[in-house]
Design a protein around this motif. Structure first.
Motif, PDB file in Angstrom:
ATOM      1  N   LYS A  18       0.974  -1.116  -0.032  1.00 26.17           N
ATOM      2  CA  LYS A  18       0.074   0.104  -0.038  1.00 26.17           C
ATOM      3  C   LYS A  18       0.715   1.178   0.009  1.00 26.17           C
ATOM      4  CE  LYS A  18      -4.059  -2.104   0.500  1.00 26.17           C
ATOM      5  NZ  LYS A  18      -5.005  -2.050  -0.287  1.00 26.17           N
ATOM      6  N   PRO A  19       0.434   2.562  -0.598  1.00 22.62           N
ATOM      7  CA  PRO A  19       1.163   3.456  -0.517  1.00 22.62           C
ATOM      8  C   PRO A  19       1.231   4.334   0.902  1.00 22.62           C
ATOM      9  CG  PRO A  19      -1.057   4.036  -1.246  1.00 22.62           C
ATOM     10  CD  PRO A  19      -0.898   2.364  -1.417  1.00 22.62           C
ATOM     11  N   MET A  20       2.332   5.151   1.298  1.00 20.41           N
ATOM     12  CA  MET A  20       2.562   5.244   2.397  1.00 20.41           C
ATOM     13  C   MET A  20       1.401   6.116   3.201  1.00 20.41           C
ATOM     14  SD  MET A  20       4.519   4.935   5.150  1.00 20.41           S
ATOM     15  CE  MET A  20       6.082   4.489   4.430  1.00 20.41           C
ATOM     16  N   ASP A  21       0.555   6.976   2.399  1.00 21.04           N
ATOM     17  CA  ASP A  21      -0.438   7.921   2.736  1.00 21.04           C
ATOM     18  C   ASP A  21      -1.508   6.872   3.492  1.00 21.04           C
ATOM     19  OD1 ASP A  21      -0.448   7.630   0.084  1.00 21.04           O
ATOM     20  OD2 ASP A  21      -2.421   8.721   0.093  1.00 21.04           O
ATOM     21  N   TRP A  22      -1.583   6.002   2.703  1.00 14.90           N
ATOM     22  CA  TRP A  22      -2.749   4.776   2.752  1.00 14.90           C
ATOM     23  C   TRP A  22      -2.714   4.200   4.379  1.00 14.90           C
ATOM     24  CZ3 TRP A  22      -3.690   0.024   4.656  1.00 14.90           C
ATOM     25  CH2 TRP A  22      -4.999  -0.693   4.409  1.00 14.90           C
ATOM     26  N   ARG A  23      -1.411   3.817   4.385  1.00 10.67           N
ATOM     27  CA  ARG A  23      -0.822   3.093   5.868  1.00 10.67           C
ATOM     28  C   ARG A  23      -0.930   4.289   6.791  1.00 10.67           C
ATOM     29  NH1 ARG A  23       5.223   0.696   3.873  1.00 10.67           N
ATOM     30  NH2 ARG A  23       4.590   0.428   1.677  1.00 10.67           N
ATOM     31  N   VAL A  24      -0.576   5.470   6.683  1.00  7.17           N
ATOM     32  CA  VAL A  24      -0.633   6.310   7.746  1.00  7.17           C
ATOM     33  C   VAL A  24      -1.953   6.494   8.151  1.00  7.17           C
ATOM     34  CG1 VAL A  24      -0.261   8.904   8.237  1.00  7.17           C
ATOM     35  CG2 VAL A  24       1.463   7.504   7.037  1.00  7.17           C
ATOM     36  N   ALA A  25      -2.847   6.733   7.413  1.00 10.39           N
ATOM     37  CA  ALA A  25      -4.138   7.040   7.486  1.00 10.39           C
ATOM     38  C   ALA A  25      -5.085   5.759   8.269  1.00 10.39           C
ATOM     39  CB  ALA A  25      -5.101   7.328   6.173  1.00 10.39           C
ATOM     40  N   ARG A  26      -4.646   4.647   7.678  1.00  8.68           N
ATOM     41  CA  ARG A  26      -5.279   3.573   8.565  1.00  8.68           C
ATOM     42  C   ARG A  26      -4.850   3.156   9.882  1.00  8.68           C
ATOM     43  NH1 ARG A  26      -9.064   1.071  10.053  1.00  8.68           N
ATOM     44  NH2 ARG A  26      -9.184  -1.058  10.247  1.00  8.68           N
ATOM     45  N   LEU A  27      -3.394   3.478  10.217  1.00  6.88           N
ATOM     46  CA  LEU A  27      -2.987   3.422  11.508  1.00  6.88           C
ATOM     47  C   LEU A  27      -3.676   4.445  12.473  1.00  6.88           C
ATOM     48  CD1 LEU A  27       0.709   2.958  10.971  1.00  6.88           C
ATOM     49  CD2 LEU A  27      -0.650   1.386  12.286  1.00  6.88           C
ATOM     50  N   THR A  28      -4.008   5.560  11.734  1.00  4.48           N
ATOM     51  CA  THR A  28      -4.389   6.561  12.577  1.00  4.48           C
ATOM     52  C   THR A  28      -6.046   6.281  12.874  1.00  4.48           C
ATOM     53  OG1 THR A  28      -3.359   8.151  11.320  1.00  4.48           O
ATOM     54  CG2 THR A  28      -5.110   9.184  12.302  1.00  4.48           C
ATOM     55  N   GLU A  29      -6.577   5.717  11.758  1.00  8.22           N
ATOM     56  CA  GLU A  29      -7.953   4.961  11.956  1.00  8.22           C
ATOM     57  C   GLU A  29      -8.075   4.110  13.224  1.00  8.22           C
ATOM     58  OE1 GLU A  29      -9.020   3.694   8.279  1.00  8.22           O
ATOM     59  OE2 GLU A  29      -9.353   5.661   7.498  1.00  8.22           O
ATOM     60  N   MET A  30      -7.167   3.160  13.356  1.00  6.80           N
ATOM     61  CA  MET A  30      -7.007   2.252  14.302  1.00  6.80           C
ATOM     62  C   MET A  30      -6.625   2.787  15.454  1.00  6.80           C
ATOM     63  SD  MET A  30      -5.570  -0.995  12.044  1.00  6.80           S
ATOM     64  CE  MET A  30      -5.733  -2.051  13.502  1.00  6.80           C
ATOM     65  N   GLY A  31      -6.503   4.022  15.579  1.00  2.07           N
ATOM     66  CA  GLY A  31      -5.841   4.538  17.055  1.00  2.07           C
ATOM     67  C   GLY A  31      -4.583   4.604  17.441  1.00  2.07           C
ATOM     68  N   PHE A  32      -3.553   4.197  16.468  1.00  3.19           N
ATOM     69  CA  PHE A  32      -2.065   4.418  16.629  1.00  3.19           C
ATOM     70  C   PHE A  32      -1.568   5.533  16.268  1.00  3.19           C
ATOM     71  CE2 PHE A  32      -3.531  -0.266  16.174  1.00  3.19           C
ATOM     72  CZ  PHE A  32      -2.737  -0.703  17.460  1.00  3.19           C
ATOM     73  N   GLY A  33      -0.486   5.793  16.845  1.00  4.33           N
ATOM     74  CA  GLY A  33       0.402   6.997  16.398  1.00  4.33           C
ATOM     75  C   GLY A  33       1.309   6.166  15.285  1.00  4.33           C
ATOM     76  N   VAL A  34       2.110   6.820  14.530  1.00  4.40           N
ATOM     77  CA  VAL A  34       2.696   6.440  13.376  1.00  4.40           C
ATOM     78  C   VAL A  34       4.306   6.926  13.459  1.00  4.40           C
ATOM     79  CG1 VAL A  34       2.916   6.796  10.772  1.00  4.40           C
ATOM     80  CG2 VAL A  34       0.604   6.999  12.079  1.00  4.40           C
ATOM     81  N   GLY A  35       5.115   5.701  13.370  1.00  7.90           N
ATOM     82  CA  GLY A  35       6.507   5.817  13.212  1.00  7.90           C
ATOM     83  C   GLY A  35       6.835   6.116  11.564  1.00  7.90           C
ATOM     84  N   LEU A  36       7.946   6.551  11.233  1.00  9.68           N
ATOM     85  CA  LEU A  36       8.367   6.835  10.054  1.00  9.68           C
ATOM     86  C   LEU A  36      10.036   6.371   9.898  1.00  9.68           C
ATOM     87  CD1 LEU A  36       6.548   9.841   8.823  1.00  9.68           C
ATOM     88  CD2 LEU A  36       5.928   7.416   8.153  1.00  9.68           C
ATOM     89  N   TRP A  37      10.729   6.263   8.793  1.00 11.24           N
ATOM     90  CA  TRP A  37      12.099   6.125   8.573  1.00 11.24           C
ATOM     91  C   TRP A  37      12.622   7.485   7.849  1.00 11.24           C
ATOM     92  CZ3 TRP A  37      12.142   0.339   7.050  1.00 11.24           C
ATOM     93  CH2 TRP A  37      11.966  -0.312   8.068  1.00 11.24           C
ATOM     94  N   ASN A  38      13.194   7.107   6.956  1.00  8.01           N
ATOM     95  CA  ASN A  38      13.793   8.510   6.217  1.00  8.01           C
ATOM     96  C   ASN A  38      12.623   9.274   5.189  1.00  8.01           C
ATOM     97  OD1 ASN A  38      16.348   8.252   7.586  1.00  8.01           O
ATOM     98  ND2 ASN A  38      16.778   6.678   5.738  1.00  8.01           N
TER      99      ASN A  38
END
Length: 259
Positions: A18-38
Motif C-alpha cells: 500500500k502507498p505510505m499515505d494509506w498506511r498512515v491513514a489506516r494506523l490513525t483510524e485504528m488509534g495508533f501513532g505513526v513511526g516513519l524512517w527517512n
C-alpha cells in the motif's frame, strides 16, 4: 484493564503493498501513532494531510557521532531533518551511532571504540542538543544489535545509556528498542528500569523474526506489566513486520500492552 501507554506502529513495515499515505491513514483510524524512517522518498503533502500523530522519524540522513567529519555531516543533516520533523509535528527524531546503509549495515564499522571516540560522541550529542533547543525538537539515540548491524559504534543498550545519561539533557532521550536489547543483552525488564529516567520511546518486536508481540520468545505481557509498575506512561512503538494479517498483528500488539 487499560492502555496506559501511547501506542504507535512503524508504517514502513506494514501493508507493504500500500502507498505510505494509506498506511498512515489506516494506523490513525485504528488509534495508533505513526513511526516513519527517512523522509526524502515520502510524499510529504499527502501524509501531512492525514493529520496523524507522528511519534518518531529518523532524525538524520547521513553522518556519525565519533569523528569530526561525520559530526559535521550529522549536524547539517539533523538540522535539515528537524525542519521536516516540525512540518509533520513529529514527537522525536531518531539517531544512531553511525549512518546505516542497505539492510541496516553501518556505513562506517568499528570493532573497537576508543576513549577519544567516546569523548567525541558525547561532544557531538551535546551539539545535537544545542540544535534541538534552537529548533524546539527532541532527539533520541537508539540501541542496535550487532548481529544485524555489525560494527555499529555505541549500538549496545549499555553504550546508549552511558552516552545519553552522561549528556543528561532533555533534548536527548533513549529510544529503547527491546528487540535489539533481547538479541544483544536480554534481561529486558532490568534494562527498562536502568534506562527509565532517560527513555523517550520504547520500541518492540518479537524475536526471532522481528514480528508483532506474541509471535516469538519475548513475554511482552510481563514487560507491559513491569513498565506499568515502574510508572512508565510514555510511547511504545511496534517497529515490526506482521507475521500474517497486519491488522491482526496490531491488535496482538494492543492486547500485549493492555494492563
Amino acid at each position: 484493564m487499560s492502555q496506559p501507554f501511547q501506542l504507535a506502529a512503524c508504517a514502513e513495515m506494514l501493508w507493504l503493498d500500500k502507498p505510505m499515505d494509506w498506511r498512515v491513514a489506516r494506523l490513525t483510524e485504528m488509534g495508533f501513532g505513526v513511526g516513519l524512517w527517512n523522509w526524502p522518498d515520502l510524499d510529504l503533502a499527502k501524509i501531512e494531510a492525514v493529520g496523524a500523530n507522528f511519534t518518531i522519524m529518523n532524525g538524520y540522513l547521513e553522518g556519525r557521532l565519533a569523528d569530526d567529519e561525520g559530526a559535521e555531516m550529522l549536524l547539517r543533516s539533523a538540522r535539515e531533518t528537524a525542519q521536516i520533523g516540525k512540518r509533520l509535528n513529529v514527537d522525536r527524531l531518531n539517531l544512531h551511532g553511525t549512518g546505516l546503509g542497505d539492510g541496516g549495515i553501518p556505513i562506517c564499522q568499528h570493532d573497537v571504540v576508543s576513549g577519544d571516540m567516546w569523548l567525541k560522541a558525547r561532544d557531538t550529542l551535546n551539539r545535537i542538543c544545542d540544535l534541538a533547543e534552537e529548533e524546539g525538537v527532541v532527539f533520541t539515540l537508539e540501541n542496535l544489535n550487532l548481529l544485524d548491524h555489525p560494527g555499529c559504534p555505541f549500538g549496545s543498550t549499555a553504550d546508549v545509556l552511558a552516552l545519553v545519561s552522561s549528556v543528561d539533557r532533555p533534548q536527548l532521550r533513549i529510544n529503547l528498542d527491546l528487540y535489539h536489547t533481547q538479541i544483544g543483552e536480554g534481561d529486558l525488564i532490568r534494562w527498562c528500569d536502568k534506562c527509565l529516567p532517560w527513555i523517550g520511546e520504547i520500541q518492540v518486536a518479537d524475536n526471532p523474526g522481528r514480528c508483532e508481540p506474541g509471535s516469538g520468545e519475548i513475554n511482552y505481557k510481563m514487560i507491559a506489566k513491569a513498565l506499568y509498575e515502574l510508572e512508565y506512561r510514555g510511547p511504545v512503538g511496534m517497529e515490526a513486520f506482521a507475521s500474517g494479517d497486519p491488522e491482526a498483528a496490531l491488535e496482538a500488539f494492543r492486547t500485549a500492552f493492555t494492563v
